[in-house]
Write a protein that holds these residues in place. Structure first.
Motif, PDB file in Angstrom:
ATOM      1  N   ARG A  14      22.184   3.774   1.289  1.00 41.24           N
ATOM      2  CA  ARG A  14      22.635   3.805  -0.097  1.00 41.24           C
ATOM      3  C   ARG A  14      22.470   5.212  -0.640  1.00 41.24           C
ATOM      4  NH1 ARG A  14      19.646  -1.426  -0.623  1.00 41.24           N
ATOM      5  NH2 ARG A  14      21.259  -3.002  -0.651  1.00 41.24           N
ATOM      6  N   ALA A  15      23.316   5.541  -1.588  1.00 44.23           N
ATOM      7  CA  ALA A  15      23.196   6.791  -2.321  1.00 44.23           C
ATOM      8  C   ALA A  15      23.100   6.443  -3.796  1.00 44.23           C
ATOM      9  CB  ALA A  15      24.397   7.687  -2.061  1.00 44.23           C
ATOM     10  N   TRP A  16      22.238   7.151  -4.501  1.00 41.01           N
ATOM     11  CA  TRP A  16      21.972   6.862  -5.914  1.00 41.01           C
ATOM     12  C   TRP A  16      22.153   8.109  -6.756  1.00 41.01           C
ATOM     13  CZ3 TRP A  16      21.416   1.865  -6.905  1.00 41.01           C
ATOM     14  CH2 TRP A  16      20.978   1.029  -5.880  1.00 41.01           C
ATOM     15  N   SER A  17      22.608   7.905  -7.960  1.00 40.78           N
ATOM     16  CA  SER A  17      22.667   8.952  -8.970  1.00 40.78           C
ATOM     17  C   SER A  17      21.591   8.626 -10.005  1.00 40.78           C
ATOM     18  CB  SER A  17      24.052   8.958  -9.621  1.00 40.78           C
ATOM     19  OG  SER A  17      24.055   9.792 -10.749  1.00 40.78           O
ATOM     20  N   PHE A  18      20.567   9.473 -10.093  1.00 36.98           N
ATOM     21  CA  PHE A  18      19.478   9.285 -11.053  1.00 36.98           C
ATOM     22  C   PHE A  18      19.710  10.228 -12.229  1.00 36.98           C
ATOM     23  CE2 PHE A  18      15.971   8.004  -7.767  1.00 36.98           C
ATOM     24  CZ  PHE A  18      16.580   6.774  -7.602  1.00 36.98           C
ATOM     25  N   LEU A  19      19.863   9.683 -13.427  1.00 29.19           N
ATOM     26  CA  LEU A  19      20.092  10.472 -14.630  1.00 29.19           C
ATOM     27  C   LEU A  19      18.766  10.789 -15.307  1.00 29.19           C
ATOM     28  CD1 LEU A  19      21.952  11.693 -16.817  1.00 29.19           C
ATOM     29  CD2 LEU A  19      21.969   9.416 -17.886  1.00 29.19           C
ATOM     30  N   ILE A  20      18.506  12.075 -15.491  1.00 33.89           N
ATOM     31  CA  ILE A  20      17.340  12.508 -16.262  1.00 33.89           C
ATOM     32  C   ILE A  20      17.870  12.995 -17.602  1.00 33.89           C
ATOM     33  CG2 ILE A  20      15.526  14.246 -16.462  1.00 33.89           C
ATOM     34  CD1 ILE A  20      15.100  14.058 -13.496  1.00 33.89           C
ATOM     35  N   ALA A  21      17.585  12.248 -18.659  1.00 35.11           N
ATOM     36  CA  ALA A  21      18.118  12.583 -19.973  1.00 35.11           C
ATOM     37  C   ALA A  21      17.145  13.425 -20.788  1.00 35.11           C
ATOM     38  CB  ALA A  21      18.483  11.310 -20.726  1.00 35.11           C
ATOM     39  N   GLY A  22      15.851  13.224 -20.607  1.00 34.25           N
ATOM     40  CA  GLY A  22      14.858  13.991 -21.361  1.00 34.25           C
ATOM     41  C   GLY A  22      15.079  13.873 -22.850  1.00 34.25           C
ATOM     42  N   GLU A  23      14.972  14.979 -23.539  1.00 34.32           N
ATOM     43  CA  GLU A  23      15.155  14.990 -24.996  1.00 34.32           C
ATOM     44  C   GLU A  23      16.614  14.804 -25.386  1.00 34.32           C
ATOM     45  OE1 GLU A  23      12.615  14.994 -27.176  1.00 34.32           O
ATOM     46  OE2 GLU A  23      11.355  14.894 -25.390  1.00 34.32           O
ATOM     47  N   GLU A  24      17.536  14.950 -24.431  1.00 32.38           N
ATOM     48  CA  GLU A  24      18.957  14.830 -24.720  1.00 32.38           C
ATOM     49  C   GLU A  24      19.456  13.391 -24.683  1.00 32.38           C
ATOM     50  OE1 GLU A  24      21.013  17.302 -21.935  1.00 32.38           O
ATOM     51  OE2 GLU A  24      19.801  19.041 -22.417  1.00 32.38           O
ATOM     52  N   ARG A  25      18.582  12.430 -24.404  1.00 36.63           N
ATOM     53  CA  ARG A  25      19.059  11.060 -24.268  1.00 36.63           C
ATOM     54  C   ARG A  25      19.624  10.565 -25.590  1.00 36.63           C
ATOM     55  NH1 ARG A  25      14.060  10.039 -25.879  1.00 36.63           N
ATOM     56  NH2 ARG A  25      13.414   7.967 -26.443  1.00 36.63           N
ATOM     57  N   GLN A  26      20.718   9.828 -25.506  1.00 35.60           N
ATOM     58  CA  GLN A  26      21.386   9.347 -26.702  1.00 35.60           C
ATOM     59  C   GLN A  26      20.742   8.085 -27.241  1.00 35.60           C
ATOM     60  OE1 GLN A  26      25.526   8.791 -25.948  1.00 35.60           O
ATOM     61  NE2 GLN A  26      25.934  10.977 -25.752  1.00 35.60           N
ATOM     62  N   PHE A  27      20.532   7.109 -26.390  1.00 35.59           N
ATOM     63  CA  PHE A  27      20.027   5.832 -26.859  1.00 35.59           C
ATOM     64  C   PHE A  27      18.525   5.905 -27.072  1.00 35.59           C
ATOM     65  CE2 PHE A  27      24.084   4.674 -24.973  1.00 35.59           C
ATOM     66  CZ  PHE A  27      24.630   3.936 -26.007  1.00 35.59           C
ATOM     67  N   GLN A  28      18.047   5.258 -28.105  1.00 36.85           N
ATOM     68  CA  GLN A  28      16.666   5.383 -28.541  1.00 36.85           C
ATOM     69  C   GLN A  28      15.860   4.105 -28.331  1.00 36.85           C
ATOM     70  OE1 GLN A  28      15.431   8.421 -29.867  1.00 36.85           O
ATOM     71  NE2 GLN A  28      17.366   9.062 -28.975  1.00 36.85           N
ATOM     72  N   GLY A  29      16.310   3.239 -27.432  1.00 39.95           N
ATOM     73  CA  GLY A  29      15.651   1.958 -27.218  1.00 39.95           C
ATOM     74  C   GLY A  29      14.300   2.042 -26.538  1.00 39.95           C
ATOM     75  N   ASN A  30      13.963   3.215 -25.956  1.00 41.36           N
ATOM     76  CA  ASN A  30      12.642   3.392 -25.363  1.00 41.36           C
ATOM     77  C   ASN A  30      12.245   4.857 -25.478  1.00 41.36           C
ATOM     78  OD1 ASN A  30      13.324   4.927 -22.868  1.00 41.36           O
ATOM     79  ND2 ASN A  30      14.428   3.058 -22.343  1.00 41.36           N
ATOM     80  N   ALA A  31      11.034   5.175 -25.055  1.00 47.99           N
ATOM     81  CA  ALA A  31      10.514   6.536 -25.205  1.00 47.99           C
ATOM     82  C   ALA A  31      10.855   7.434 -24.027  1.00 47.99           C
ATOM     83  CB  ALA A  31       9.000   6.475 -25.398  1.00 47.99           C
ATOM     84  N   GLY A  32      11.668   6.973 -23.097  1.00 47.41           N
ATOM     85  CA  GLY A  32      12.018   7.774 -21.928  1.00 47.41           C
ATOM     86  C   GLY A  32      11.057   7.516 -20.779  1.00 47.41           C
ATOM     87  N   GLY A  64      23.004  15.164 -17.837  1.00 45.68           N
ATOM     88  CA  GLY A  64      24.321  14.753 -18.310  1.00 45.68           C
ATOM     89  C   GLY A  64      25.400  15.765 -17.993  1.00 45.68           C
ATOM     90  N   ARG A  65      24.997  16.981 -17.575  1.00 42.00           N
ATOM     91  CA  ARG A  65      25.951  18.059 -17.347  1.00 42.00           C
ATOM     92  C   ARG A  65      26.078  18.528 -15.906  1.00 42.00           C
ATOM     93  NH1 ARG A  65      22.884  20.858 -21.459  1.00 42.00           N
ATOM     94  NH2 ARG A  65      23.253  19.650 -23.301  1.00 42.00           N
ATOM     95  N   GLU A  66      24.996  18.372 -15.091  1.00 40.05           N
ATOM     96  CA  GLU A  66      25.028  18.964 -13.759  1.00 40.05           C
ATOM     97  C   GLU A  66      24.069  18.272 -12.805  1.00 40.05           C
ATOM     98  OE1 GLU A  66      23.632  23.019 -14.063  1.00 40.05           O
ATOM     99  OE2 GLU A  66      21.995  22.408 -15.363  1.00 40.05           O
ATOM    100  N   ALA A  67      24.305  18.476 -11.518  1.00 37.03           N
ATOM    101  CA  ALA A  67      23.372  17.999 -10.494  1.00 37.03           C
ATOM    102  C   ALA A  67      22.165  18.921 -10.486  1.00 37.03           C
ATOM    103  CB  ALA A  67      24.043  17.981  -9.131  1.00 37.03           C
ATOM    104  N   LEU A  68      20.963  18.344 -10.443  1.00 35.65           N
ATOM    105  CA  LEU A  68      19.733  19.123 -10.478  1.00 35.65           C
ATOM    106  C   LEU A  68      19.050  19.186  -9.123  1.00 35.65           C
ATOM    107  CD1 LEU A  68      18.353  17.597 -13.789  1.00 35.65           C
ATOM    108  CD2 LEU A  68      19.535  19.787 -13.510  1.00 35.65           C
ATOM    109  N   GLY A  69      19.368  18.241  -8.246  1.00 34.88           N
ATOM    110  CA  GLY A  69      18.754  18.230  -6.929  1.00 34.88           C
ATOM    111  C   GLY A  69      19.269  17.075  -6.102  1.00 34.88           C
ATOM    112  N   ILE A  70      18.999  17.152  -4.802  1.00 28.43           N
ATOM    113  CA  ILE A  70      19.426  16.105  -3.883  1.00 28.43           C
ATOM    114  C   ILE A  70      18.349  15.956  -2.808  1.00 28.43           C
ATOM    115  CG2 ILE A  70      20.723  17.721  -2.436  1.00 28.43           C
ATOM    116  CD1 ILE A  70      22.772  15.407  -2.027  1.00 28.43           C
ATOM    117  N   GLY A  71      18.152  14.758  -2.332  1.00 29.85           N
ATOM    118  CA  GLY A  71      17.167  14.528  -1.283  1.00 29.85           C
ATOM    119  C   GLY A  71      17.149  13.069  -0.886  1.00 29.85           C
ATOM    120  N   TYR A  72      16.241  12.749   0.025  1.00 32.02           N
ATOM    121  CA  TYR A  72      16.068  11.370   0.473  1.00 32.02           C
ATOM    122  C   TYR A  72      14.745  10.838  -0.046  1.00 32.02           C
ATOM    123  CZ  TYR A  72      20.009  11.970   3.573  1.00 32.02           C
ATOM    124  OH  TYR A  72      21.273  12.190   4.063  1.00 32.02           O
ATOM    125  N   VAL A  73      14.708   9.549  -0.391  1.00 30.78           N
ATOM    126  CA  VAL A  73      13.479   8.926  -0.876  1.00 30.78           C
ATOM    127  C   VAL A  73      12.484   8.887   0.286  1.00 30.78           C
ATOM    128  CG1 VAL A  73      12.430   6.831  -1.811  1.00 30.78           C
ATOM    129  CG2 VAL A  73      14.711   7.536  -2.572  1.00 30.78           C
TER     130      VAL A  73
END
Length: 153
Positions: A14-32, A64-73
């Motif tokens: 499997r390949a996964w895309s993990f989104l790191i939103a940090g302070e830029e996250r739009q939805f506020q339903g949790n603290a990140g 949200g704008r770019e790939a930050l890294g790639i690797g295997y779990v």
């Protein structure tokens, strides 16, 4: 978290895309989450596909704008029975509301349209997950399973 199938050396992974939103996250339903961009990604059992990430899966960590890294779990830590504070729209109960920076009230719910200053909160029990990915160029269990190309020495 998005998934795509991959084939490497005759095995299906499997390949996964993990989104790191940090302070830029739009939805506020949790603290990140407690993400360390070059090392680990954190998520919990409220995230879609949370049970499907496994050792040796391919991961692309991105903003949200770019790939930050790639690797295997290479390691997957699981922390059951964790408490999580979740915020909800007081009108419809959705976690899908956004913070507004130039208009009051401070929040607006995307599903129902209600505007409010203070979300309702609840504490829920979740299982937290923290996959750690290999550093670029470092051998991993996943790399050792892949056959060498005919041109490699």
């Amino acid at each position: 978290m998005d998934e795509a199938g991959i084939v490497a050396g005759g095995s299906v992974g499997r390949a996964w895309s993990f989104l790191i939103a940090g302070e830029e996250r739009q939805f506020q339903g949790n603290a990140g989450y407690e993400d360390v961009i070059e090392e680990s990604y954190s998520y919990d059992s409220t995230v879609g596909n949370h049970r499907r990430v496994a050792l040796d899966d391919l991961v692309v960590v991105r903003s949200g704008r770019e790939a930050l890294g790639i690797g295997y779990v290479e390691q997957l830590e699981i922390f059951p029975n964790q408490e999580k504070l979740r915020s909800r729209c007081p009108g419809c109960g959705s976690t899908g509301f956004k913070e507004r920076t130039s208009v009051l009230p401070r929040f607006r719910c995307s599903p129902c349209g209600e505007a409010f200053d203070v979300p309702s909160t609840e504490t829920i029990e979740v299982t937290s997950y923290r996959p750690t990915t290999e550093a670029p160029g470092r051998p991993s269990r996943a790399a050792s399973k892949r056959p060498c190309s005919p041109n490699s020495a």
